[in-house]
Design an enzyme around this catalytic site. Sequence first.
Site, short mmCIF file in Angstrom:
data_model
loop_
_atom_site.label_atom_id
_atom_site.label_comp_id
_atom_site.label_asym_id
_atom_site.label_seq_id
_atom_site.Cartn_x
_atom_site.Cartn_y
_atom_site.Cartn_z
N LYS A 275 -5.21 -9.44 16.59
CA LYS A 275 -5.68 -8.10 16.99
C LYS A 275 -6.39 -8.18 18.35
CE LYS A 275 -4.11 -5.87 13.44
NZ LYS A 275 -2.89 -5.07 13.61
N TYR B 117 -5.37 -13.82 11.82
CA TYR B 117 -5.07 -12.38 11.85
C TYR B 117 -5.96 -11.68 12.88
CZ TYR B 117 -5.32 -7.48 10.31
OH TYR B 117 -5.34 -6.10 10.27
N SER C 91 -8.55 -3.42 14.38
CA SER C 91 -9.34 -3.63 13.17
C SER C 91 -10.77 -3.99 13.51
CB SER C 91 -8.68 -4.77 12.38
OG SER C 91 -9.56 -5.27 11.40
N1 LIG Z 1 -5.12 -1.48 5.61
C1 LIG Z 1 -6.27 -1.69 6.27
O1 LIG Z 1 -7.37 -1.59 5.71
C2 LIG Z 1 -6.25 -2.05 7.73
C3 LIG Z 1 -7.46 -2.28 8.40
C4 LIG Z 1 -7.44 -2.60 9.75
C5 LIG Z 1 -6.23 -2.66 10.43
N2 LIG Z 1 -5.06 -2.45 9.76
C6 LIG Z 1 -3.80 -2.52 10.51
O2 LIG Z 1 -3.11 -1.32 10.32
C7 LIG Z 1 -1.69 -1.54 10.34
C8 LIG Z 1 -1.05 -0.97 9.10
O3 LIG Z 1 -1.65 -1.56 7.95
P1 LIG Z 1 -1.12 -1.21 6.49
O4 LIG Z 1 -2.24 -1.48 5.54
O5 LIG Z 1 -0.48 0.14 6.51
O6 LIG Z 1 -0.03 -2.35 6.29
P2 LIG Z 1 1.41 -2.30 5.59
O7 LIG Z 1 1.79 -3.70 5.31
O8 LIG Z 1 1.40 -1.33 4.46
O9 LIG Z 1 2.33 -1.72 6.73
C9 LIG Z 1 2.85 -2.51 7.76
C10 LIG Z 1 4.31 -2.13 7.94
O10 LIG Z 1 4.85 -2.89 9.00
C11 LIG Z 1 6.14 -3.35 8.62
N3 LIG Z 1 6.41 -4.58 9.37
C12 LIG Z 1 5.79 -5.78 9.26
N4 LIG Z 1 6.31 -6.66 10.14
C13 LIG Z 1 7.26 -5.99 10.84
C14 LIG Z 1 8.13 -6.34 11.90
N5 LIG Z 1 8.16 -7.57 12.42
N6 LIG Z 1 8.97 -5.38 12.39
C15 LIG Z 1 8.97 -4.13 11.88
N7 LIG Z 1 8.17 -3.76 10.87
C16 LIG Z 1 7.32 -4.67 10.37
C17 LIG Z 1 6.06 -3.57 7.12
O11 LIG Z 1 7.33 -3.55 6.48
C18 LIG Z 1 5.17 -2.41 6.70
O12 LIG Z 1 5.93 -1.27 6.39
C19 LIG Z 1 -1.52 -3.05 10.51
O13 LIG Z 1 -1.33 -3.34 11.88
C20 LIG Z 1 -2.86 -3.60 10.03
O14 LIG Z 1 -3.13 -4.85 10.63
C21 LIG Z 1 -5.05 -2.14 8.43
#
Ligand SMILES: NC(=O)c1ccc[n+]([C@@H]2O[C@H](COP(=O)([O-])OP(=O)(O)OC[C@H]3O[C@@H](n4cnc5c(N)ncnc54)[C@H](O)[C@@H]3O)[C@@H](O)[C@H]2O)c1
Length: 337
Positions: free
Chosen positions: A147, A143, A118
């Site tokens: 990362k 958080y 991120s």
């Molecule tokens: N959405 C954004 O803008 C953004 C920006 C930067 C980084 N990220 C990173 O991208 C990734 C995906 O983000 P997202 O927005 O799709 O989030 P999201 O919450 O929609 O998806 C995360 C998924 O991981 C699963 N999960 C959580 N803990 C778990 C565990 N212990 N074991 C197995 N599964 C688990 C959840 O059920 C979910 O389906 C994350 O790592 C997030 O930190 C997202």
Amino acid sequence: MPTALVTGGAGYIGSVTARLLLERGWSVTVLDDLSAGHRAAVPAKARFVEGEIGDRGAVRAALEGGRPDCVLHFAALTYVGHSFERAHDYFAVNIGGTSMLLAELVEHGVANFVFSSSCTVYGEPDSVPIDEAATVKPAVSPYGQTKQTCESMLSWLASTGKLSFAALRYFNAAGSTDDLGEDHRPETHLIPLVIDAVLGRAPELKVFGNDYPTRDGTCIRDYVHVRDLADAHVAAAELLLAPSTPRGTRHIVNLGTGTGSSNLEVIQAVEKVSGRKVPYCFAPRRPGDAPALVADNAHARKLLGWNPRYTTIESVVETAWKWRVENPTGYPGGEEE
Ligand SMILES: NC(=O)c1ccc[n+]([C@@H]2O[C@H](COP(=O)([O-])OP(=O)(O)OC[C@H]3O[C@@H](n4cnc5c(N)ncnc54)[C@H](O)[C@@H]3O)[C@@H](O)[C@H]2O)c1
């Protein structure tokens, strides 16, 4: 046929990427504990294992189909604000879980890893747009710390030749495909919150701070479409798999459009797309919010041949609006919440 293990493939970005991998001819296993994801978002053609990344048995079950050519690791706890209250959970899942997952993957000889990092790793940057040479500042949230720590773990594994990785530092993921959209509960991301305020499904929108040193006083963010993110993941996985990529390769890549939109510009875009007024008010600044976070994406373009297609905020908002209107309660189960 190349094979991928997608952790968090029931979530927002993971599900769109799993779908794209399948479309590009990959065989996909999804490992997700459904703590924040949705079973209905997992592509029908993917093999699905319900379980946690920190559970060795679940990871082994996911690996049963054979050693994947690449692991794409999306699974994480993802709420910046929540991470202050539940820092220990964020460390346990995002660091402890990832560490366990990596131990098992190294044991199984998995060579390639794509990590969801991120732009939060840059903290409050000295200048924008931000390129990959920008200093990684001390984390501004638990958080963000997770990362940074995961990137460090990966660097050590790469430097000892255990695997190759690409850490993709996303800016703000946004938008939807025809049938896969953003359904976080609770929702904390601006675009769905603005849309829900217009649709009367959420209270009046609070815009945090209107006295930042930006063009209209509100924070500026770089909204990158989820389908463009998925493209970059597939390109990164293909690059890692290429015979010319030596074991131990380490790629750090910013993923953003290179253009920032202020909070007020996002509101205007939603008003334009929906034809309705957004009810909003200004609230005090939140601690830790940088005035502007915009990517310099030159490295992604060169390394991955990445060419994001959704380059205006209206084009991103249009897709998010369509999905939200067509899926008023989100994925199945939403109506019970
Ligand atoms: N959405 C954004 O803008 C953004 C920006 C930067 C980084 N990220 C990173 O991208 C990734 C995906 O983000 P997202 O927005 O799709 O989030 P999201 O919450 O929609 O998806 C995360 C998924 O991981 C699963 N999960 C959580 N803990 C778990 C565990 N212990 N074991 C197995 N599964 C688990 C959840 O059920 C979910 O389906 C994350 O790592 C997030 O930190 C997202």
